[in-house]
Enzyme design. Structure first.
Site, PDB file in Angstrom:
ATOM      1  N   ASN A   1      -7.972   9.312   9.081  1.00 22.69           N
ATOM      2  CA  ASN A   1      -7.381  10.610   8.766  1.00 22.69           C
ATOM      3  C   ASN A   1      -8.154  11.267   7.646  1.00 22.69           C
ATOM      4  OD1 ASN A   1      -5.321  11.812  10.165  1.00 22.69           O
ATOM      5  ND2 ASN A   1      -3.896  10.174   9.570  1.00 22.69           N
ATOM      6  N   GLY A   2      -8.521  10.457   6.656  1.00 17.57           N
ATOM      7  CA  GLY A   2      -9.480  10.886   5.642  1.00 17.57           C
ATOM      8  C   GLY A   2     -10.835  10.321   6.015  1.00 17.57           C
TER       9      GLY A   2
ATOM     10  N   ARG B   1      -8.199  18.082   6.305  1.00 12.08           N
ATOM     11  CA  ARG B   1      -8.907  18.564   5.103  1.00 12.08           C
ATOM     12  C   ARG B   1     -10.243  19.179   5.477  1.00 12.08           C
ATOM     13  NH1 ARG B   1      -8.486  12.956   1.949  1.00 12.08           N
ATOM     14  NH2 ARG B   1      -6.883  12.337   3.438  1.00 12.08           N
TER      15      ARG B   1
ATOM     16  N   ASP C   1      -5.688  15.072  15.388  1.00 10.10           N
ATOM     17  CA  ASP C   1      -5.930  13.758  15.986  1.00 10.10           C
ATOM     18  C   ASP C   1      -7.096  13.835  16.967  1.00 10.10           C
ATOM     19  OD1 ASP C   1      -5.763  11.396  17.647  1.00 10.10           O
ATOM     20  OD2 ASP C   1      -3.787  11.082  16.758  1.00 10.10           O
ATOM     21  N   MET C   2      -8.109  13.007  16.712  1.00 12.96           N
ATOM     22  CA  MET C   2      -9.318  13.044  17.531  1.00 12.96           C
ATOM     23  C   MET C   2      -9.020  12.751  19.005  1.00 12.96           C
ATOM     24  SD  MET C   2     -12.454  13.781  17.347  1.00 12.96           S
ATOM     25  CE  MET C   2     -13.181  13.682  15.720  1.00 12.96           C
TER      26      MET C   2
ATOM     27  N   ASN D   1       0.858  -1.180   0.000  1.00 14.76           N
ATOM     28  CA  ASN D   1       0.000   0.000   0.000  1.00 14.76           C
ATOM     29  C   ASN D   1       0.902   1.241   0.000  1.00 14.76           C
ATOM     30  OD1 ASN D   1      -1.699   2.102   0.598  1.00 14.76           O
ATOM     31  ND2 ASN D   1      -2.754   1.061   2.286  1.00 14.76           N
TER      32      ASN D   1
ATOM     33  N   LYS E   1       3.152   0.664   3.211  1.00 11.56           N
ATOM     34  CA  LYS E   1       2.686  -0.330   4.183  1.00 11.56           C
ATOM     35  C   LYS E   1       2.659  -1.690   3.517  1.00 11.56           C
ATOM     36  CE  LYS E   1      -0.732   2.614   6.378  1.00 11.56           C
ATOM     37  NZ  LYS E   1      -2.148   2.796   6.441  1.00 11.56           N
TER      38      LYS E   1
ATOM     39  N   ARG F   1      -2.585  -1.733  -3.419  1.00 17.72           N
ATOM     40  CA  ARG F   1      -3.658  -0.741  -3.336  1.00 17.72           C
ATOM     41  C   ARG F   1      -3.266   0.413  -4.250  1.00 17.72           C
ATOM     42  NH1 ARG F   1      -4.026   3.913   0.509  1.00 17.72           N
ATOM     43  NH2 ARG F   1      -6.025   4.855   0.042  1.00 17.72           N
TER      44      ARG F   1
HETATM   45  P1  AMP Z   1      -6.854   5.781  10.374  1.00 18.62           P
HETATM   46  O1  AMP Z   1      -6.521   6.747   9.263  1.00 18.62           O
HETATM   47  O2  AMP Z   1      -8.035   4.910  10.070  1.00 18.62           O
HETATM   48  O3  AMP Z   1      -5.666   5.023  10.883  1.00 18.62           O
HETATM   49  O4  AMP Z   1      -7.332   6.703  11.596  1.00 18.62           O
HETATM   50  C1  AMP Z   1      -6.443   7.590  12.213  1.00 18.62           C
HETATM   51  C2  AMP Z   1      -7.201   8.480  13.151  1.00 18.62           C
HETATM   52  O5  AMP Z   1      -7.990   7.721  14.081  1.00 18.62           O
HETATM   53  C3  AMP Z   1      -6.274   9.283  14.058  1.00 18.62           C
HETATM   54  O6  AMP Z   1      -5.896  10.463  13.449  1.00 18.62           O
HETATM   55  C4  AMP Z   1      -7.127   9.551  15.260  1.00 18.62           C
HETATM   56  O7  AMP Z   1      -7.777  10.790  15.091  1.00 18.62           O
HETATM   57  C5  AMP Z   1      -8.185   8.477  15.249  1.00 18.62           C
HETATM   58  N1  AMP Z   1      -8.101   7.604  16.430  1.00 18.62           N
HETATM   59  C6  AMP Z   1      -7.293   6.545  16.638  1.00 18.62           C
HETATM   60  N2  AMP Z   1      -7.500   6.021  17.878  1.00 18.62           N
HETATM   61  C7  AMP Z   1      -8.466   6.780  18.454  1.00 18.62           C
HETATM   62  C8  AMP Z   1      -9.133   6.763  19.729  1.00 18.62           C
HETATM   63  N3  AMP Z   1      -8.838   5.844  20.648  1.00 18.62           N
HETATM   64  N4  AMP Z   1     -10.079   7.696  19.957  1.00 18.62           N
HETATM   65  C9  AMP Z   1     -10.367   8.628  19.024  1.00 18.62           C
HETATM   66  N5  AMP Z   1      -9.786   8.696  17.821  1.00 18.62           N
HETATM   67  C10 AMP Z   1      -8.840   7.785  17.531  1.00 18.62           C
END
Ligand code: AMP
Length: 402
Positions: free
Chosen positions: A204-205, A234, A276-277, A8, A15, A84
């Protein structure tokens, strides 16, 4: 031992994941991150509990690939390799076996995804050079959405721009939407081809998708992955007139405005704190008003998008949350579901909170008009499964004798 390798290629990482031929067993996985920078490094974990890591300062994507291949082919042979690929344009409505012709098309689609497709092409060419006889497949982020009807994929701009430049909605995250849709159908005891659902991929997206009888009927991302929901960096949807207005107010070029909307907006731009959430949730709990605003806008826009996806469906069998935020943030799910009362969706706060850390399942009450589920995204597994199809020998044609 034969394995399937999934690659990926991202804009700054490569990855990988290694599966057995039945695609039941993830044998190893990892990443080379921070490519083309002094911080580039290799990380790998095996299902046996082993882990390896090393620094690869300045590694290019091809050097990263060499490292991955030397690690994963040391212990096993590769039966097939799946990639991917972000953009398949209008050419690819499904996964494709890689040959010179399909590779040429992937290169041509690079105009639509300049940060991603050229990197995938570089990886595919290197793999072809090293393993000319090993089947390779390309699995596209856009392909699932090629079933969008014209009313969902056309923008209301002069038709000539579609005819000349293929400017239209393509949609992304298709591998993830299709995968979690299939998982939801399985949970409901339905064939995927009978499933009507709304899936939201929140990582992230972020994007939402209306799945009508197992096919994508509408989605929020468009010509590029900038459109639609609020994301980490974004903006998602903005008034298109904002580009010219902002350029004038701040004396910026269109390219600079584009950069702001793609990299400095979303959760980061609104909060001024982080994309970051997890960071925002902690800040909100500590009383940070801008963090609260960012999460409120995120959830409001998500709920709006879910309702708009409903316009492409007659019934909704399920609403599915996936991706890093979708899987791990009970609070985002609860706040979003609270704005979907008009659909008759009723969140079960206890069930919702119990699906916080990697667990999956239903998060709505028994009497909710639409069940909502948390389902873990697994794009690598989906790519490995698609790749397997190209391993099957072509049917033998028997010639009648005489
Ligand atoms: P992904 O692109 O699917 O790997 O998602 C990444 C995003 O998931 C990160 O930027 C975080 O904002 C969010 N994330 C990961 N772990 C948590 C968590 N425990 N609580 C809230 N948001 C999370």
């Amino acid at each position: 031992m034969d394995n399937i390798l999934v690659l990926n290629a991202g804009s700054s990482s490569l990855k990988f994941a290694v599966f057995d031929l039945a695609v039941t067993d993830l044998r190893a996985g990892g990443i080379v991150q921070s490519l083309d920078s002094p911080e580039a490094c290799f990380l790998m974990k095996t299902s046996a509990g082993g882990s390896r890591s090393c620094c690869l300062p300045g590694a290019t994507i091809v050097e990263a690939l060499e490292k991955i291949i030397s690690e994963v082919s040391a212990e096993s042979s590769l039966a097939a390799i799946g990639h991917r690929v972000v953009h398949g344009g209008e050419f690819f409505g499904g996964a494709s076996r890689i040959d010179e012709a399909s590779l040429g098309e992937i290169e041509r689609c690079g105009r639509l995804a300049p940060l991603h497709n050229p990197r995938s092409v570089a990886v595919i060419r290197e793999v072809l050079r090293q393993f000319p006889k090993t089947p390779q497949a390309a699995v596209f982020d856009t392909a699932f959405h090629q079933s969008l009807p014209p009313k969902a994929f056309h923008y209301a701009i002069p038709y000539d721009f579609y005819a000349k430049h293929r400017i239209r909605r393509y949609g992304f995250h298709g591998i993830s939407h299709a995968y979690v849709g299939e998982q939801a159908a399985r949970r409901l005891g339905l064939a995927f081809s009978d499933l009507n659902a709304i899936t939201v991929h929140l990582g992230n997206g972020c994007s939402a998708c209306a799945i009508r009888q197992g096919r994508s009927a509408d989605t929020t991302m468009g010509l590029t992955p900038l459109e639609g929901l609020v994301m980490g960096n974004r903006s998602g949807d903005v008034d298109p007139a904002m580009h010219a207005f902002l350029a004038e107010c701040e004396n910026l070029s269109l390219r600079q405005v584009d950069e702001i909307l793609n990299h400095k907006s979303g959760l980061l731009g609104l909060s001024g704190l982080s994309n970051d959430m997890r960071t925002l949730a902690a800040a909100e709990a500590a009383g940070n008003e801008r963090a609260r605003l960012a999460i409120d806008v995120f959830c409001h826009r998500l709920a709006k998008a879910v309702l708009s996806m409903g316009a492409s469906l007659e019934t909704i069998d399920a609403l599915v949350f996936t991706g890093g935020i979708g899987e791990n943030s009970p609070s985002v799910r609860e706040r979003t579901l609270a704005q979907l009362g008009v659909l008759g969706v009723r969140c079960d706060p206890e069930l919702n909170r119990s699906h916080g850390l990697g667990s999956q399942g239903r998060i709505t009450t028994e009497d909710s008009a639409v069940p909502a589920f948390v389902i873990e995204a697994n794009e690598e597994l989906a790519i490995a499964r698609e790749t397997c199809r190209f391993l099957k020998p072509a049917p033998q044609i028997r010639l009648k004798s005489g």
